[in-house]
Each structure stands twice: as structure tokens, then as C-alpha cells.
Design a protein around this motif. Structure first.
Motif, short mmCIF file in Angstrom:
data_model
loop_
_atom_site.label_atom_id
_atom_site.label_comp_id
_atom_site.label_asym_id
_atom_site.label_seq_id
_atom_site.Cartn_x
_atom_site.Cartn_y
_atom_site.Cartn_z
N GLN A 171 0.83 -1.20 0.00
CA GLN A 171 0.00 0.00 0.00
C GLN A 171 0.87 1.25 0.00
O GLN A 171 1.95 1.27 0.61
N ARG A 220 0.05 5.20 1.05
CA ARG A 220 -0.89 6.26 1.46
C ARG A 220 -0.30 7.59 1.02
O ARG A 220 0.91 7.83 1.16
N ALA A 246 3.41 10.89 -1.25
CA ALA A 246 3.31 9.72 -0.37
C ALA A 246 3.63 10.10 1.06
O ALA A 246 4.58 10.85 1.31
N ILE A 256 3.33 7.45 3.58
CA ILE A 256 3.97 6.21 4.06
C ILE A 256 3.64 5.10 3.06
O ILE A 256 2.59 5.12 2.41
N SER A 257 4.57 4.17 2.94
CA SER A 257 4.33 2.98 2.13
C SER A 257 4.43 1.77 3.04
O SER A 257 5.30 1.72 3.92
N ASN A 258 3.54 0.82 2.83
CA ASN A 258 3.45 -0.33 3.72
C ASN A 258 3.52 -1.63 2.94
O ASN A 258 2.95 -1.74 1.84
N ARG A 259 4.16 -2.62 3.54
CA ARG A 259 4.16 -3.98 2.97
C ARG A 259 3.92 -4.99 4.09
O ARG A 259 4.34 -4.77 5.22
N TRP A 260 3.27 -6.09 3.72
CA TRP A 260 2.99 -7.12 4.71
C TRP A 260 3.49 -8.48 4.22
O TRP A 260 3.38 -8.82 3.04
N ASP A 274 5.30 -4.32 -8.60
CA ASP A 274 6.09 -4.19 -7.38
C ASP A 274 6.19 -2.74 -6.90
O ASP A 274 6.75 -2.48 -5.85
N GLU A 275 5.68 -1.82 -7.68
CA GLU A 275 5.84 -0.41 -7.32
C GLU A 275 4.62 0.37 -7.81
O GLU A 275 4.27 0.31 -8.99
N GLY A 284 4.01 3.78 -7.26
CA GLY A 284 4.15 5.23 -7.26
C GLY A 284 3.57 5.90 -8.49
O GLY A 284 2.95 6.96 -8.40
N LYS A 285 3.74 5.28 -9.65
CA LYS A 285 3.27 5.95 -10.87
C LYS A 285 1.73 6.01 -10.93
O LYS A 285 1.18 6.92 -11.55
N GLU A 327 0.83 8.96 -8.75
CA GLU A 327 1.10 10.20 -9.48
C GLU A 327 0.06 10.44 -10.57
O GLU A 327 -0.37 11.58 -10.80
N SER A 386 -5.26 6.42 -1.04
CA SER A 386 -4.49 5.19 -0.88
C SER A 386 -4.45 4.43 -2.19
O SER A 386 -5.45 4.37 -2.91
N TRP A 394 -3.58 0.49 -3.36
CA TRP A 394 -3.41 -0.86 -2.80
C TRP A 394 -3.14 -1.86 -3.92
O TRP A 394 -3.82 -1.85 -4.95
N LEU A 440 8.78 7.77 4.80
CA LEU A 440 8.51 6.68 5.74
C LEU A 440 8.18 5.39 5.01
O LEU A 440 7.39 5.38 4.05
N PHE A 470 7.07 1.24 6.04
CA PHE A 470 6.63 0.36 7.14
C PHE A 470 6.41 -1.03 6.57
O PHE A 470 5.87 -1.19 5.46
N ALA A 474 5.60 -5.32 8.04
CA ALA A 474 5.31 -6.14 9.22
C ALA A 474 5.22 -7.60 8.83
O ALA A 474 4.90 -7.95 7.69
N VAL A 530 10.32 0.48 0.05
CA VAL A 530 9.13 1.27 -0.25
C VAL A 530 9.31 2.73 0.15
O VAL A 530 8.76 3.64 -0.48
N ARG A 564 9.93 9.03 -3.13
CA ARG A 564 10.35 10.23 -3.87
C ARG A 564 9.62 11.49 -3.39
O ARG A 564 9.05 12.25 -4.18
#
Lengths: 437, 471
Positions: free
Chosen positions: A31, A33, A39, A41-45, A114-115, A117-118, A121, A138, A140, B63, B65, B67, B86, B91
Motif C-alpha cells: 500500500q 498512502r 506519499a 507512508i508505504s506499507n508492505r505485509w 512491485d511499485e 508510485g506511478k 502520481e 491510498s 493498494w 517513511l 513500514f 510487518a 518502499v 520520492r
């Protein structure tokens, strides 16, 4: 992971359980946000969980086993707790498999993405190109795999992946719009359109005036109509009805909505919540809930179905049945026709905080947010702010006058909790109230 | 070394070799028991154990994150790599920074007179069933009722690259219930929610059985004797539950700094209070609203937040003016101030963001009788059912559940579905007196994406509002 599911089920049965289900789920979601146009924050699980359901002499226990390295000990502990629990006389077993499932696979391009960002944007550019100053939201990439085994002959696998973007565009605090993009195929993912829509609504909503209380004919944008249908689908689970949390109790076979409305739940159809099977392993399918305004069925698992002398609809959650994805059968009006037929009314684009005074009667209120527009003879004449929709769920459904011919997939942060495929809708005699100063 | 310190410290050590400007690791182990008693039947018992590690890094002003609940060093290394990757991909044009905090080392735990872990689940079920039996013994027509019990035992270990090392243990208990009472084709519904930080003694402290029975009786009375609520401008005496929800919704949420700065704009929304709104008048001079994580036994009790900052009482509105925003280290830096310990996460697998804890109207010295005695005409609303508020926290609605007409200081017959629909300044500016009967209820506070429904409590004493529009 198939082995893990089967091992859990076998262990539970060996310890005396009559029924057992294990759904081992791996989550690899990602994700971004964003807020203030970038951005935050970017999150991975990386998570694996076994959701389990054990029944010992009608004593029902559910759990999530998070430590898959010590399965036997975990199952032994849980079965011991189940034995100390109490019987549920309403429990009536789980579905008997094996079943045959539709062959569906996720889009490899979504899996390999895998990314994001675009896409963020693109959505922000879509909104700022329309005049928005500030964007938040967000992105996802959802990805999870399910390995299901049950003591009634089910062994099944489902790999799910989808893309989602939600964007709110603001020109100022009180001038905003919202857009949604959902797709299971990368080629069908259009965040720039979501941004564009959010930006257009925000710009149109400039300099809003305080709204006026009254009863109005209202054009519901798909996002807010999705909230209404989400409420409807969510209140049609048999468990929810039995708990007194629904206005649809004792209404199967009765008119609950305008004859314009045909509504179904379908977990098997293409959506970002598509799934091959429910929590008991029953293949998902289309279930018509409301046909031309008449309530046809509640959503069931095996236990609620037996109590109601019917069959499961393939909507089992671990404990209670729930909808998978709600679809509204499209109407015959274009978007322009929906608007053109409004002499003096409102256009609402989004809402939040839907709450009930009585779930049994369906008395509720909800707060429109983002663009709120006064329309006359089909055209926007003014942007409004600070109003509340105060009405009744059944009254709203019965007053649907017209539905658009192009449903869109909507899902948004709790208010539209699952995918709802909804067109524009026009509803008459909608109650609008506002705060006293 | 124990697993929590081992894994979290390993994550930090690994992250600091990767060139991050800040890193933190939160290990969390939650053990839950939860059940629903629906119409007298134990529907299902849920027992859960969840533990894992969340890592947050600050790299190039961005930032990241990540988990995992896969508690091997290889998986922890992988999430550190994920978080850095990430973050680097973000950027950002403007750089995120954190407000300064001194590193602290601390162990804290909430005492339990009787440990929740030592209470057999059979006893927990029996306790709620006895309340349900007493309720049914009233002989009222209650077509639907459910009770939900949950306890959660939370062990945390927090470590960051600045040297903070904090262990904590929080046992929490919650019972919520939902009732439908019917009479002559009419129905009345209620929802109440009680929370506790501590051990099993919380059950006795609530006096749940009496509360449930009083509630059911008041619902029956409302159905039998209730009349239409009067419409127009009049006085309102609002009980602790109403004061509590108003504190949470129209004082706590609009003073969350992340909301003020727009970080939540797409989900929970923004705020009618601008970033330079400290000092802005919102209520009358008798209105003090605080958020305080250090209220003993309140469900959102904590001594350090999820960024390792010490907790303290925050005055959100003092003498009717905005006094302080709720801050974490990120928002505090953006506003050139210090964190006041408001960063919380619902579990290890989500970031800590700005949250309320226990939010309430600070009590003063009036008794309820004193508040009522010079009301010539008005409504005494003890509790509510439906409520909502817009996303800038300006237009709120509270629909009465238990409410009574008041004439010449006397409480008369019940009135049904009284509607308070007021702006935030209209509500708080009308308060002319504040009682001393402070009481709390628990709630789930929703925010962020992925959604974090977090333990919170809200409360207040009875308050009196003059000359407000009701219907």
C-alpha cells in the motif's frame, strides 16, 4: 500450505471434533498512502494465518493461528478450550464437499507489480489537471492466497490479486470530490480517471452555500448509491436479521424496494473481492436478493440455512454469513437522462457515518461529503454544504425512480465495505436536515 | 534473550546498517478471548493469539513500514528491506522529520487483582449468561439481544534507533450489548459498551447486571409512557454518555494534528480547526475537554505511546478555547512543537498514528439535581442511539435513547427520539454548567487505512446547555 490446512483439520478430528475447517491465508499486500499530493507512508505485509473453526459436540470455536510452526500444540489448546465451552443448539454443521470450482487465476501483471508510485502520481495529476489543489488517498495492491481444508471433504485453493485506488481531491476544506479505481487486470486499472472525477467534482463544488432542509429528489452518484446498497446487502445476512440488526426481518417474499431495483450478491463474478469459495468451501455463486423490489432470500451459511429450512447461499464467514460483492442490475437511463428528469433536487456524490436509530425500522442518517449540488432542470445551479440525509432505508429503496445503465465498481473505507457494482440512481422524497446554529 | 527483544533489536541493528536516519521496531503479542451470546445462545467462542514485528524506517525524508508474523530472523530482515525499499520509492519533495524525544528505558504494566489469564473461559461465559438470565427474568418482550465479551492481553516491546527500549503489559476487558425491546408493535433499541484496563475485577466494578436491567426498564418505560419530544429552542441536560460522545467527536477528532494537517483527508477527513487554530473559541468558559491516557482503569490507559513517548493529560479545549492538538512525532515536527504521546497502533502490523485515548469533559461541582432544578422547560437526555458528525467535525447529530421532559426543574415523562443536530460551536457555546458525576463508556475509534478500530473511551459528567434547538 495445503498440507498445513489438512494437518490442522486432521489433528482437530483426531482430538474428537466433529467438524473442522482450516483456511491458511498468506498475505503479501502492498500500500501507498498519500496526502498533500505526495506519499506519506508505504506499507508492505508478509503474513501467514490459519483461520480455523472447530466444533466439538456443538461447541463452536473459531480462532486465528498465527504461529504455524507449532500447529499441533495450538490445535490441542484450542480443542481443549472448545470442550470447555457451551453447546450452540442452533449449530447445524458445515457443507459437505468435495465441490467443483471455477478456474480463475489472477492477472500475472498484477502479481508482478512491485511499485505503485506511478499510479499515485497519475491519480494526483488527474485531479490537479481539473483544478484540485490537494489530494489524499491510498493505492493498494491486494494479494492473498487461501488454502482451505474441511472435515467434510473440501480441499481448495484460491489466489486473489487486485488493484485499488481511492483519491479525495480538494480545492479547499469545503470543496472536495472523491474518485475510486478498482481492477483485477492491470489493463483495466485507471487511477487517472478516478483522480479526474475527484478533481472535477471538487472544482464544481467551489464556494458552497449552506444547504436547506426539506424533501428532495436526489441523484445518487455511484459512490453514495454504493453506500446505500452496501447497507442493504449487509443487512440481509441471516445472522444479522436474527440479531435484530436489520429492517428486513420477516420480509422475504415481500416488497422492500421499488420495482426498479434488482440486487444480487455474487462472489464468483469478476470483482476485486472475487473468490472461488466461501468459508465452508461452498462455491460462490450469484444469489438474487431483491428481484424487482421483492425480497427473495437472506444470505446463509449451512447453520442459518437449516434453521430457516433452506440451503446455504455460499456466503459463510467463519461464524456468520456475509455478502461477497453486491450488484445492482443496470437500469435504462443514461447518466444525462437521470439528471435531466430532475426539476428541482440535489446531486450527492459521497457520504459517510451512516448510523441507525433503529435497525429494525431502518431509521438512519448519513452525512453527505464531497460535492453536494442543488440542481434545477437537470443542471447544477449551486454547490451546497453542511447537510445530513435523514431518512429510512426501506423508504429510500422504495422511492428509487430510475437507475443508470452503466454500473461502476465502488468500494471505499468502511462506508462501501465490499465491492458494489452500482449505476447512478435517482430517488424521490429524500429527507434532508441540517444543523441549527 | 526473550523473543521480543531478540527480534526487535535484530531488526534495529540490521536497519541501522542500511543507512536509515531513523528506525523503530514494535513487537507485539496479543492474546484474546471473545464470544457472543445471541438470544441466550453462545454463538461461537473466538480465541486468538497474534504476535509479530512491525518495522518503520525514515529514509531520505520518507517513511516505510513493513510487518510480519513470521518470527524468524530471515523474515525480519526481509521486512526491514521491504520498509527501506518502499520508503526509497516514495520520492517525496518535502522531507518528513520527527520532533525530538529523549530516549527512555522503561517497563510498565497494568496491575490485575485477578489475572484475566487465570479466569477460565467457562466463568467468563457464565458471568455474561447470568446477566442475560436476570434480564429475561424481567418478563419484558425482548425479541433480540446480544452480548459480546472480549478480553485482550497485550505485551509490547518497543525499540528505536535513538536508544528507547520499552516493555509493557496491558490487560483489557470489554462487554458490549445490544437490545431490542418491543411493546404493542413499537420497538426501542439500545447499544452500550463498557471497557476496563486491569483484571477480572473490572466486571464487578461495572455492575453490569444493574446497568443492563436499568436500561431495559427505561426502554420499556419509553415505549409505554414515551411521548413525542418537543420541538424548538429549550434547555438540554445531557448525561455522561452524551457528553462523552460529543467530547470524542467534536473535541477529540478535530484536534488530531494529522487530521488538521490533511494526512487523513481521504478517510476520516480533516478539521474545522486550522493549523493555526490554537486559541480559537469553540465553547463557553465552563468547557474544559481533556484527553488523558493516564486515567486508571480506562480502556485506553497507557504510560508510553507507540513511538516511545511518555503519556500525559492533554487539554484539548480549555475555558472554551482550543488549547492543544494531539500530536505524534511526525505531526509535532511539522507544527514545530513536541509530541504529547498520542501515537497509537491497533497492532504490530500497522503504523502508529495520532489517536485519542480517554476523552472527556472535565468535571466541575454541580449535582445532577442542581443542573435540573432551574430548567423551566427542556429535555434531560441521558443516552443516545444514533449519532454522526461530518468529516470536518462541525455538524453533529445525537438522537436520544433515554430522555425525559423537564418542566420547572422536575423530570416528567419519557420523550422519544429527541434530536440534537447542532454545529460544534453551537453545542459547546451553550454549555453553562458542568456536573461532577464523571462516567465513561468504551468505544471503537475508527481511523486510517488499513482501518484501525482502536480501544478508546469517552465520558463526562452531566452538562447543561441553555436555549438550544431540539426536535
Amino acid at each position: 500450505m495445503e498440507d498445513v490446512s489438512s494437518r490442522i483439520v486432521e489433528k482437530a478430528i483426531s482430538l474428537g471434533c466433529q467438524d473442522a475447517i482450516a483456511d491458511v491465508i498468506t498475505n503479501r499486500s502492498y500500500q501507498i498512502r498519500f496526502a498533500q499530493n505526495e506519499a506519506v507512508i508505504s506499507n508492505r505485509w508478509r503474513e501467514s494465518t490459519a483461520s480455523v473453526f472447530f466444533v466439538y459436540d456443538k461447541r463452536v470455536l473459531a480462532s486465528d493461528i498465527k504461529d504455524l510452526t507449532q500447529l499441533d500444540a495450538a490445535v490441542e489448546r484450542l480443542v481443549k478450550i472448545a470442550k470447555a465451552s457451551q453447546k450452540n443448539p442452533d449449530y447445524a454443521g458445515i457443507a459437505k464437499g468435495p465441490f467443483r470450482y471455477a478456474r480463475v487465476r489472477p492477472d500475472p501483471k498484477v502479481l508482478s507489480l512491485d511499485e505503485g508510485g506511478k499510479y499515485v502520481e497519475a491519480a494526483i495529476s488527474g485531479a490537479t489537471d481539473q483544478g484540485a489543489k490537494e489530494c489524499a488517498g491510498s493505492f493498494w495492491k491486494y494479494e492473498d492466497e487461501h488454502f482451505l481444508a474441511t472435515s467434510n471433504g473440501v480441499e481448495a485453493h484460491d489466489h486473489r490479486a487486485s488493484l485499488y485506488l481511492s483519491i479525495r481531491a480538494l480545492v479547499s476544506l469545503e470543496s472536495s470530490g472523491h474518485g475510486i479505481a478498482c481492477a483485477t487486470k492491470l489493463s483495466q486499472f485507471h487511477p487517472e480517471k478516478a483522480g479526474g472525477k475527484a478533481g472535477r467534482i471538487a472544482t464544481l463544488a467551489r464556494s458552497p452555500k449552506p444547504g436547506k432542509a426539506g424533501r428532495y429528489t436526489v441523484v445518487f452518484d455511484p459512490l453514495i448509491f454504493g453506500s446505500l446498497t452496501d447497507q442493504t446487502g449487509g443487512r440481509l445476512g441471516a445472522w444479522t436479521v436474527m440479531a435484530g440488526l436489520s429492517p428486513f426481518g420477516k420480509k422475504v417474499g415481500k416488497k422492500v424496494a421499488s420495482s426498479q431495483l434488482t440486487l444480487y450478491d455474487d462472489g464468483s463474478a469478476e470483482s476485486i473481492a472475487r473468490k472461488r469459495f466461501d468459508a465452508e468451501g461452498v462455491p460462490t455463486r450469484r444469489n438474487v436478493l431483491v428481484n424487482k423490489g421483492v425480497l427473495k432470500t437472506y444470505l446463509h451459511n449451512t447453520s442459518t440455512a437449516k434453521k430457516s429450512r433452506t440451503k446455504t447461499t455460499g456466503n459463510a464467514g467463519l461464524v456468520s454469513p456475509d455478502p461477497h460483492a453486491i450488484f445492482v442490475k443496470p437500469g435504462d437511463r443514461s447518466r444525462d437522462e437521470i439528471f435531466a428528469e430532475v426539476k428541482d433536487g440535489l446531486w450527492l456524490t459521497n457520504t459517510w457515518y451512516t448510523r441507525y436509530q433503529s435497525y429494525v425500522t431502518g431509521d438512519l442518517s448519513t452525512i453527505p461529503r464531497d460535492g453536494i449540488f442543488h440542481i434545477q432542470k437537470g443542471d447544477v445551479v449551486e454547490a451546497w454544504k453542511d447537510i445530513r440525509l435523514t431518512d429510512n432505508l426501506l423508504h429510500l429503496l422504495k422511492n428509487i425512480e430510475a437507475l443508470g445503465d452503466e454500473p461502476e465498481q465502488m468500494m471505499w473505507w468502511g462506508e462501501v465495505s465490499i465491492p458494489n457494482f452500482v449505476p447512478y440512481a435517482r430517488i424521490k422524497d429524500v429527507g434532508i436536515t441540517r444543523s441549527a446554529e | 534473550m526473550e523473543e521480543e527483544t531478540d527480534l526487535a533489536n535484530f531488526a534495529l541493528d540490521y536497519a541501522t546498517t542500511k543507512g536509515v536516519s531513523y528506525a523503530e521496531a514494535r513487537y507485539e503479542h496479543q492474546e484474546q478471548e471473545n464470544f457472543i451470546l445471541k438470544n441466550g445462545v453462545l454463538d461461537a467462542l473466538y480465541v486468538g493469539q497474534d504476535r509479530g514485528v512491525g518495522v518503520r524506517v525514515l529514509v531520505n525524508g520518507a517513511l516505510g513500514f513493513a510487518a510480519t508474523n513470521l518470527r524468524t530472523k530471515a523474515d525480519v530482515r526481509a521486512i526491514v528491506d521491504d520498509a527501506i525499499k518502499v520508503a526509497k520509492a516514495s520520492r517525496r519533495k518535502t522531507k518528513i522529520t520527527f520532533a525530538h524525544e529523549d530516549a527512555i528505558e522503561m517497563n510498565w504494566s497494568i496491575p490485575e487483582q485477578r489475572k484475566l489469564a487465570d479466569v477460565p473461559v467457562e466463568e467468563k461465559i457464565a458471568e455474561v449468561q447470568s446477566v442475560d438470565r436476570d434480564l429475561m427474568a424481567l418478563g419484558l418482550k425482548i425479541p433480540a439481544r446480544y452480548f459480546q465479551f472480549s478480553d485482550n492481553r497485550i505485551v509490547k516491546y518497543f525499540a528505536n534507533s535513538e536508544g528507547s527500549r520499552i516493555r509493557s503489559y496491558s490487560p483489557r476487558l470489554r462487554v458490549l450489548y445490544f437490545l431490542t425491546v418491543a411493546q404493542d408493535g413499537q420497538v426501542e433499541q439500545t447499544y452500550r459498551n463498557y471497557g476496563w484496563s486491569g483484571g477480572w475485577e473490572g466486571i464487578a466494578a461495572w455492575d453490569l447486571g444493574k446497568r443492563v436491567i436499568d436500561e431495559a426498564r427505561s426502554m420499556q418505560r419509553s415505549l409505554v409512557e414515551g411521548k413525542k419530544s418537543p420541538e424548538g429552542k429549550m434547555d438540554l441536560v445531557a448525561g455522561p454518555q452524551v457528553a462523552g460522545i460529543a467530547s470524542h467527536e467534536s473535541c477529540g477528532h478535530p484536534t488530531e494534528a494529522d487530521r488538521v494537517l490533511g494526512r487523513e483527508a481521504s478517510q476520516a477527513g480533516k478539521s474545522f480547526i486550522p493549523p493555526d487554530g490554537i486559541g480559537m473559541r469553540v465553547g463557553s468558559e465552563v468547557v474544559n475537554v481533556v484527553d488523558d491516557p493516564t486515567v486508571e482503569h480506562a480502556i485506553a490507559y497507557y504510560r508510553t505511546d507507540d513511538e516511545g513517548v511518555k503519556a500525559r493529560r492533554r487539554y484539548l479545549y480549555k475555558e472554551g478555547r482550543v488549547t492543544e492538538f494531539l500530536q505524534n512525532r511526525e505531526t509535532a515536527a511539522a507544527m514545530h512543537t513536541r509530541s504529547n504521546g498520542a501515537a497509537r497502533a491497533v497492532n504490530y502490523n500497522v503504523e502508529a498514528i495520532v489517536r485519542m485515548a480517554n476523552t472527556f469533559v472535565e468535571p466541575k461541582d454541580h449535582s445532577v439535581e442542581e443542573l435540573l432544578e432551574d430548567v423551566k422547560f427542556g429535555v434531560y437526555m441521558k443516552s443516545f442511539m444514533e449519532w454522526n458528525i461530518d468529516d470536518k467535525r462541525y455538524n453533529a447529530k445525537y438522537a436520544g435513547r433515554e430522555a425525559y421532559l423537564v418542566e420547572n426543574g422536575e423530570v416528567k415523562h419519557p420523550v422519544r427520539n429527541t434530536i440534537i443536530e447542532l454545529t460544534t460551536p453551537a453545542f459547546w457555546s451553550a454549555v453553562d454548567a458542568v456536573g461532577k458525576d464523571l462516567d465513561f463508556e468504551a468505544g471503537f475509534c475508527g481511523k486510517s487505512d488499513p482501518g484501525q478500530a482502536l480501544d478508546a473511551s469517552m465520558g463526562g459528567p452531566t452538562i447543561r446547555l441553555r436555549n438550544v434547538y431540539l426536535r
